[in-house]
Each structure stands twice: as structure tokens, then as C-alpha cells.
Design an enzyme around this catalytic site. Structure first.
Site, PDB file in Angstrom:
ATOM      1  N   ASP A 522       0.819  -1.210   0.000  1.00 46.36           N
ATOM      2  CA  ASP A 522       0.000   0.000   0.000  1.00 46.36           C
ATOM      3  C   ASP A 522       0.857   1.266   0.000  1.00 46.36           C
ATOM      4  O   ASP A 522       1.923   1.312   0.609  1.00 46.36           O
ATOM      5  CB  ASP A 522      -0.894  -0.023   1.246  1.00 46.36           C
ATOM      6  CG  ASP A 522      -1.817   1.176   1.325  1.00 46.36           C
ATOM      7  OD1 ASP A 522      -2.661   1.329   0.431  1.00 46.36           O
ATOM      8  OD2 ASP A 522      -1.683   1.968   2.276  1.00 46.36           O
ATOM      9  N   GLU A 575       1.106  -0.587  -5.121  1.00 49.13           N
ATOM     10  CA  GLU A 575       0.128   0.464  -5.388  1.00 49.13           C
ATOM     11  C   GLU A 575       0.939   1.755  -5.509  1.00 49.13           C
ATOM     12  O   GLU A 575       1.255   2.404  -4.515  1.00 49.13           O
ATOM     13  CB  GLU A 575      -0.894   0.587  -4.259  1.00 49.13           C
ATOM     14  CG  GLU A 575      -1.979   1.590  -4.599  1.00 49.13           C
ATOM     15  CD  GLU A 575      -2.506   2.368  -3.401  1.00 49.13           C
ATOM     16  OE1 GLU A 575      -3.546   3.027  -3.541  1.00 49.13           O
ATOM     17  OE2 GLU A 575      -1.868   2.344  -2.335  1.00 49.13           O
TER      18      GLU A 575
END
Length: 853
Positions: A522, A575
Site C-alpha cells: 500500500d 500500489e
């Protein structure tokens, strides 16, 4: 790993130093003994009585072990009462007590492991009591070496026994047939000098108000952490850090218990608090292991299920109670304690693990169903989910599930993206073994498991990582570097080797211990740039004057290289929302910017997601002005290995669910939705779809209630509309998995060719996909609301006929059933730069897939 054992020479030196120290203490004690013995004893009795009264309620809440020891207590008490008839009163001088014990010892048979000392040794005996300096440090929680003071130590005159048991009424040494009650020195300290030649194997019998404990002495054990572990921790290279730090149930020196270890280099002292000591860590100080910053204590008799925290004395003398950063199990939030845990799960996914790495992820079918476990079916545990989720995902044909962060987090509204327990699956849904059971069930159903992993930041909760030992430790010491500008959290200090080790080992932990098949990392962009969401003056350039966070780059490269080396078959996914060069390039391949690749296997294509969703959200009449938004992705499609994500981020906070982004009436919205999914599954790259979007849920996702499953209830009037979309997703995945043209050459430009990419007035896109053998698939999307009959498309001239393999307008999906039921044969008419062409009927707002008949 073998525990550290001092050499004979170092041991001798330690004993001589101890003897000298205690001889000095003895002189001081003897000088004042005649004057203060009676007064001190009376004051001590009062202090002990006062503490006993204050803790009476806590002492009565005895552990199961204490209750079980009551029978033993009665037996020992009976022996003690008999002995007291001939023994001097407790207020008698210590030397008299020693002589009485020696006389009694001579009258008895010699116990195992103990021999009487020579009479000459007694004449040189010293006071066994803890000296004033050590006493003060232990009481204040600031002693770095409690084992050098407490426990049993050879001294001139015998063996000195010292125990620190706050609130105890008495402490008795039990060694074979020997029973010797220690002197109460006040403030929870007990001591005695026994005329023994060597330290025996002994236990402590500790009496409290209303209860008693027969236990091993935690301070008689050598360190339970080996030198190699400490070396690797110091180097920041301990790839299985969770086996060295945290709470580890084990058998040490033949005794069952739990080893507690924690890294806290700035602490003055660390103590252990938990259910086993009524959350008062005073009597459980831990020892510092050299310069490693690691504190250790082996506690005998403590096992699985016990709650604990570390009581840390900060540099300023204040104390803080902290959860274990490497706890493998936690309490259910909002409770925050760590729990001693050991795994007993027996894996049944050997066949899955053996085959998962045979084909690299970027060359294999890879379609992902993103799930927030807590709200997929609210109220289900890990084990209950294991009965439903694998079957559902397998039926829909997804190759993988991606689980939004399952690591423990205090606030459910963070969806798991603000982690406090990096090594513990959230206890909201069950135990770590329960989570393993779910992963195992998914594997046995043929479904891979990806997990969101959050190494970018952590929350500021004062019981977790923030200023863990009183100073910045896991976070950067520069406040500007530490504070995350968007989420009110703290960023990790990637330049500190122990912090990098904590995170790299954590990535390995999930893959090795929980058999996770991939980590979606993330917020990578927020890690890579020093100026991320910061204004000028709020950040400092790196050593080269640039804005790249070189520490974060090094960390990500190390993490990826280590994971791929240790766990073959696992994939890491970034990401990352910027144009950083080489996210999925190998770490040893230098790019034009002078950096090696970050080493990820795949990267989310945030540009494709943003552009394509922008295009389909426009009314068809306006789409011709945004045609490039659907074609631009192919300009950079092969710069990285991409995943096309329609994730949770796109269906919350006012962004609307996927079907609700579409213009037009309900029929047109669903048609657009289906056409978009058909385009997405044919586009180069892997696919990811968030739960609820597979059946065209109209409402935004909420973690409070999850997907609107009632839309699929046969009693609901529009159930067929939603079921049709779900049936389409199933067929998309089925055809996709059986058509190598759609995935085998995802990352190779030769696997894609435009047929027509500039039909702006028609709102039509057509392209060819090729597999490794050169077999094509033709994908055509018509994003206008009109039927286009006989639409001519240039095609390869070596295909005798084309067959419609999927049509998102089919009646079974809820469409108008405008299809091409018969094989379509090419005509020798050149079109779109090709020698042959076909004429196809294009349904309105639909995607059609054609393959060689």
C-alpha cells in the site's frame, strides 16, 4: 540457536566482583545492624502489611496455577511450622539464622545438588540482601541486569538467594529436602545465605494473602536468545525476526515457559506485565542483552493464552505500557494487550504450494476479487468465511482473492490501513490459526491469496509503536520526516537497519507462516518521495539534491529481493500512482535515472483506472471528446507489469459504486457496466474487482454493512438484473482463463495490436490479443447506445472464420441479445491496413470477443 554461555574465565570474574561487592555491603550492614534491627523489622512488617491490604483483592484473583499450588502450600506450611518450633524468631540476626540452618542441614541427609560448605566459609559470610543502589533501580524499573542481582549466586559463605516478589508474605527456597524461608527485607525483597558449595536446582514457594505459588525462579535461567540471533538483529539481517523477538513458548533448560524479548534500545529498563502478575511488572524486570537493544526474560510456567505488555522506563524516568511490536496474537479491539500464542494448524495445501510458482504471475491468468473480510458477510469468523468465501470465489472463476489488511488495527474505519499489530491477524475474526484455516481452505479450492501490506506508516496510539521506548524509534527522528501529511500517522525510518529488518521480516512472515501468495504493498508513492503531499519548506532534499527518498528505495529493493529469494512463487504488487521508473524492474537493472528497479512483480495501473472511469462516466454523446482516455494507456502499457484495479478506493467517499458511475437509465447503466468489464478483461494487464461490483451493487461500499446481498434474493424484483451481471463476471473469468491470448503475453508489445483505435465518432475500440503461439482474440467495444450493423473490421487473413465467444449484451446477462450467432468469415477486402476484413454486428453499449472458429 544455542543460548549464550559465559566462559569459565568470565564466570570467575563475575563471581569475584560479586563477592567483593557483597563484602563491602556486609560491612555497612553489620555496622548498623545492632542499632536498627528491631526498628527496621517493625517498619518492614508495617509496610508489608499495608501493601498486602492494598492488593488483597488482586491477590485473591489467583491464577489457576496458584490455586493448584494450595495443596502444596499446606504441606510445606506444616513442615515450616514444625521447623519453627526449634528455629529462632524472624527478628533474630541473620548470622544466627545461618548457623541454625547449617546445624539443621548437618542433622539431615544431604539433598541432591547441594553439599555443606566448609565451616571456614561461614566465618567470612556476607549479607545476601540486595544493596541500596540495586534495590532503588529495581524499584524504579531502571535495572538493566536484574539476573546479576536476583536469583542464586555463589558468595563467600555459601549461596546467596534473592527474590523480588512485591506483595508476597514470604518466600521459601525449596531444593530437594531443603526448605529455607528467606528473610523479608521489605518492599518485596527477600534474601538468605545458605551454606552450600554450589547453586542447587531449586524452586520458590511464595505465599500471598489467601494464596500461594510453587514456581521456578525466572532469575536462575541463562538467556534464552542466542548470540547468532543477537548478531543478526544488530546487523538488521534477521530474516525470521519473529522467532527471536516477541513471546515464544518454549522449553528452556528443561523447563517449560515463555521467552519474552523486545527491542527497546533507549529504555532505562523494561519489565513484563500481564495477567500472570496482575499487570504489575515491578517484580518481572527484564535484562538487557549487551549493546543489541534487546531485553529478555524467560518466565517459567507461562504458556499460551496469557495476556502481556512491556512496561518500559523511558530515558526521562517515566513509564509507559506497550503492546509487543512482534505479538503474533492480540486481544479483540478496543482492548490492546498482546497474547502468548503458538500455532497448531496442520496445513493441507502442499499441492497448491508446489505448483504456484511454475508460471510467473505476469505470464499467467490473474484475476483478483478484492475482499474486506470484516464486511464481506458481516459477523462471520475466519472459519465461517472458510466455508463460504472459497466456494464463492471459485464459482466466479477468480484466480485470487486480495484481502484488505488483516493485520491488527485499532480503528475499524481505517479498513486495516492503520496497523498496530504488524505480526498479528486481526482478532476480530478469530485466532491466527483460524486465519491459517481460511488461507488453507482457499488454496485447497484452487484460489490464491494476496494480502494488503502496509509498511508506509503507522498510527500514533500511545500503547503501540509511536516513540516506543521514549524516543523516536520506529519513526524518523526528524519530525518533518516522521509525520505523514495525509493521514495523521507516522512514517517508518527506513534508514535504520533494525526498522528495515522489522518490516522485511514482516513481509516474509506472512508468506512463510501464513502461506500468503502475494503482497500488495500500500501507498508506495508516499514512501518514494520526500515531498509527497508536502509544500516547499516542509521537506529536505536528499544527499543528491533530489526529492527521492533513498532510504525507502533501498528498503523496497531489499524487501522484494528477500521475499522472492526466500519464498518462490510469491508475487509482490505495488500500489504506486506516479511515473516512477522501474517499479517492476529487477533491482540490479539500472534505469535512466540512475536507480535500480524496485523489484516488484506487478504494479497497479492507476492511470488506466482514472482515465477509463472518466471516459465511461460521460454521456455517450460526449465520449468522442474523451476517446483518448481509453487509448492512452497503450502508450505506456509495457513500461511496467500492470494490474487494472477497480478497487475499494473507487467505490467509497462519494465516488459511487461502479454501476452508479455510468450515465443513462437503469438499463443503460447496467449495459455500460457490462461493456466496461468486457473491455477491462480484454485489455493488457491483470484484473482486480472489488466485492459488490460483480453484481452491480448501486450503493457505495460501507465497512459497517458490506455488500448488498439482498439484491440477489429471488424475491427481489430486479434480482435478475444483478444476477445477470454476476453471471457475466463468471463467464469473463471462465473464457479468460481458457484463452491464453488474454494473459500469456500481457507484458510483451507483440501480444497486442490495434485494429481501430481512432473511431471517435463511433465510440468503438477494437484490438487483437495474441498468445505465445500467435493465436489471436479480437475484442470490440461499442460504447455508443446504438446497434452498429455490418461494422467492418480489418483482421488477419490467415483465419478462416471467427466465432463469438463472449457478448456482454447477451440476454442471460440482462442485455438486448444482439449477437453474432453464426461463424463470421473474412472477406478479401482490405480494411484498417489489413488484407482481409469481417463485418460484425455490434450491440449497443457492449463488448464482443471473437476468436478463431
Amino acid at each position: 540457536m544455542t543460548p549464550r554461555t559465559p566462559s569459565d574465565g568470565s564466570k570467575k570474574t563475575a563471581e569475584e566482583n560479586s563477592a567483593a561487592k557483597e563484602t563491602k555491603a556486609a560491612k555497612s550492614v553489620k555496622k548498623a545492624a545492632a542499632e536498627k534491627t528491631a526498628a527496621k523489622k517493625t517498619a518492614t512488617k508495617k509496610a508489608a502489611a499495608k501493601k498486602t491490604s492494598a492488593k488483597k483483592a488482586a491477590a485473591k484473583k489467583t491464577t489457576a496455577k496458584s490455586v493448584a499450588a494450595k495443596a502444596t502450600a499446606k504441606k510445606v506450611t506444616a513442615k515450616k511450622d514444625t521447623a519453627k518450633k526449634a528455629a529462632p524468631k524472624k527478628a533474630a540476626p541473620k548470622q544466627a539464622a545461618v548457623k541454625k540452618l547449617a546445624a539443621k542441614k548437618a542433622a539431615q541427609s544431604a539433598p541432591v545438588h547441594a553439599e555443606p560448605a566448609a565451616p571456614a566459609a561461614v566465618s567470612h559470610s556476607v549479607s545476601p540482601a540486595v544493596d541500596a543502589a540495586d534495590r532503588e533501580r529495581l524499584l524504579s524499573g531502571a535495572h538493566h541486569s536484574p539476573h546479576s542481582v536476583l536469583g542464586a549466586h555463589p558468595v563467600p559463605g555459601g549461596v546467596a538467594f534473592r527474590a523480588f516478589r512485591p506483595y508476597a508474605l514470604s518466600v521459601t527456597i525449596v531444593a530437594g529436602d531443603l526448605r529455607a524461608e528467606l528473610h523479608d527485607d521489605g518492599d518485596g525483597f527477600f534474601s538468605g545465605l545458605l551454606p552450600l558449595r554450589e547453586v542447587p536446582e531449586y524452586r520458590l514457594f511464595v505465599a500471598y494473602e489467601g494464596s500461594a505459588q510453587d514456581t521456578e525462579d525466572a532469575y536462575r535461567f541463562l538467556p534464552a536468545l542466542g548470540d547468532l540471533d543477537l548478531y543478526l538483529i544488530g546487523e538488521g539481517r534477521h530474516e525470521q525476526l519473529w522467532t527471536a523477538l516477541g513471546a515464544q513458548p518454549m522449553t528452556h533448560q528443561g523447563v517449560a515457559g515463555t521467552r519474552f524479548t523486545v527491542w527497546a534500545p533507549n529504555a532505562q529498563g523494561v519489565s513484563l506485565a500481564g495477567t500472570f502478575n496482575f499487570w504489575d511488572g515491578t517484580g518481572y524486570p527484564m535484562r538487557s542483552l549487551g549493546s543489541s537493544g534487546v531485553w529478555e526474560l524467560f518466565v517459567p510456567g507461562i504458556g499460551e493464552g496469557e495476556l502481556y505488555k512491556f512496561e518500559i522506563t523511558r530515558p526521562d524516568g517515566s513509564r509507559t505500557l506497550r503492546a509487543d511490536p512482534l505479538a503474533r496474537r492480540t486481544e479483540v479491539p478496543p482492548n490492546t494487550s498482546s497474547i502468548v500464542d503458538a500455532s497448531h494448524h496442520e496445513w493441507g495445501d502442499g499441492e497448491w504450494l508446489a505448483g504456484r510458482g511454475q508460471v510467473p504471475a505476469h505470464e499467467a491468468p490473474f484475476s483478483v476479487y478484492e475482499v474486506h473480510l470484516g464486511s464481506w458477510r458481516p459477523g462471520l469468523t475466519y472459519r465461517q468465511l472458510a466455508e463460504q468465501l472459497p466456494a464463492y470465489v471459485k464459482d466466479l472463476g477468480f484466480t485470487h482473492v486480495e484481502l484488505m489488511p488483516v493485520a491488527e488495527h485499532p480503528f475499524g474505519g481505517s479498513w486495516g490501513y492503520q496497523v498496530t499489530g504488524f505480526y498479528a491477524p486481526t482478532a476480530r475474526l478469530g485466532t491466527p490459526d483460524d486465519f491459517k484455516y481460511l488461507v488453507d481452505a482457499l488454496h485447497q479450492a484452487g484460489v490464491g491469496v494476496l494480502m494488503d501490506w502496509v509498511p508506509a506508516h503507522f498510527p500514533r496510539d500511545d500503547w503501540a509503536l509511536a516513540e516506543f521506548d521514549g524516543r523516536p524509534l520506529y519513526e524518523h527522528e526528524d519530525p518533518l520526516r516522521a509525520a505523514h501529511p495525509d493521514w495523521g500517522t507516522l512514517e517508518f525510518d527506513y534508514g535504520r537497519r533494525e526498522v528495515r529488518n522489522f518490516l522485511v521480516a514482516n513481509a516474509i512472515y506472512w508468506c512463510e507462516e501464513f502461506h500468503i501468495d502475494g503482497l500488495r504493498v500500500d501507498a508506495v508513492a508516499s514512501m518514494l518521495y520526500l515531498d509527497y503531499s508536502r509544500e516547499p519548506g516542509q521537506w529536505t532534499p536528499n544527499e543528491h539534491g533530489g526529492r527521492e527518498n533513498l532510504d525507502a528505495v533501498g528498503f523496497l529493493q531489499e524487501m522484494n529481493a528477500t521475499v522472492y529469494r526466500r519464498v518462490p512463487g510469491v508475487v509482490t504488487i505495488a500500489e504506486e500512482s506516479t511515473a516512477w521508473d522501474g517499479v517492476t524492474r529487477a533491482t540490479h537493472h539500472m534505469g535512466p535515472g540512475g536507480f535500480g528497479g524496485l523489484g516488484f512483480g506487478l504494479k497497479w495501473n492507476m492511470g488506466w483506472m482514472h482515465d477509463s472511469l472518466g471516459y465511461v462516466s460521460h454521456e455517450p454523446v460526449h465520449r468522442k471528446y474523451h476517446h483518448h482516455e481509453m487509448t492512452f494507456s497503450m502508450v505506456y502499457a509495457y513500461s511496467e507489469n500492470y494490474v487494472l484495479p477497480i478497487s475499494h478506493d473507487e467505490v467509497v467517499h462519494g465516488k459511487r459504486a461502479l454501476v452508479s458511475k455510468m450515465p443513462g437509465d437503469w438499463w443503460q447503466q447496467r449495459a455500460n457496466h457490462r461493456a466496461y468489464l468486457g473491455f477491462m478483461w480484454a485489455h493488457p494487464g491483470k484484473q482486480l474487482l472489488f466485492m459488490g461490483q460483480e453484481f452491480a451493487q448501486g450503493a457505495e461500499w460501507s465497512e459497517a454493512h458490506g455488500p448488498d446481498w439482498w439484491l440477489l434474493d429471488p424475491a427481489y424484483g430486479a434480482e435478475a438484473d444483478h444476477r445477470g451481471v454476476r453471471d457475466l463476471v463468471r463467464d469473463l473469468n471462465t473464457v479468460y482463463r481458457h484463452t491464453p491470448s488474454l494473459w500469456q503475453r500481457d507484458t510483451e508489445p507483440s501480444g497486442f495490436q490495434w485494429v481501430v483505435g481512432d473511431a471517435t465518432e463511433d465510440n468503438v475500440f477494437a484490438f487483437l490479443r495474441y498468445d505465445a503461439e500467435g493465436v489471436p482474440l479480437l475484442a470490440v467495444s461499442n460504447f455508443s447506445p446504438v446497434v452498429r450493423h455490418g461494422y467492418r473490421l480489418g483482421v488477419p487473413d490467415d483465419i478462416p472464420a471467427w466465432h463469438e465467444s463472449l457478448n456482454t449484451d447477451a440476454a442471460k446477462y440482462g442485455g438486448g441479445d444482439v449477437t453474432n450467432p453464426d461463424p463470421i468469415k473474412p472477406e478479401p477486402q482490405g480494411w484498417h491496413g489489413r488484407a482481409a476484413s469481417i463485418r460484425v454486428t455490434l450491440p449497443p453499449l457492449a463488448t464482443v470477443w471473437l476468436r478463431p472458429a
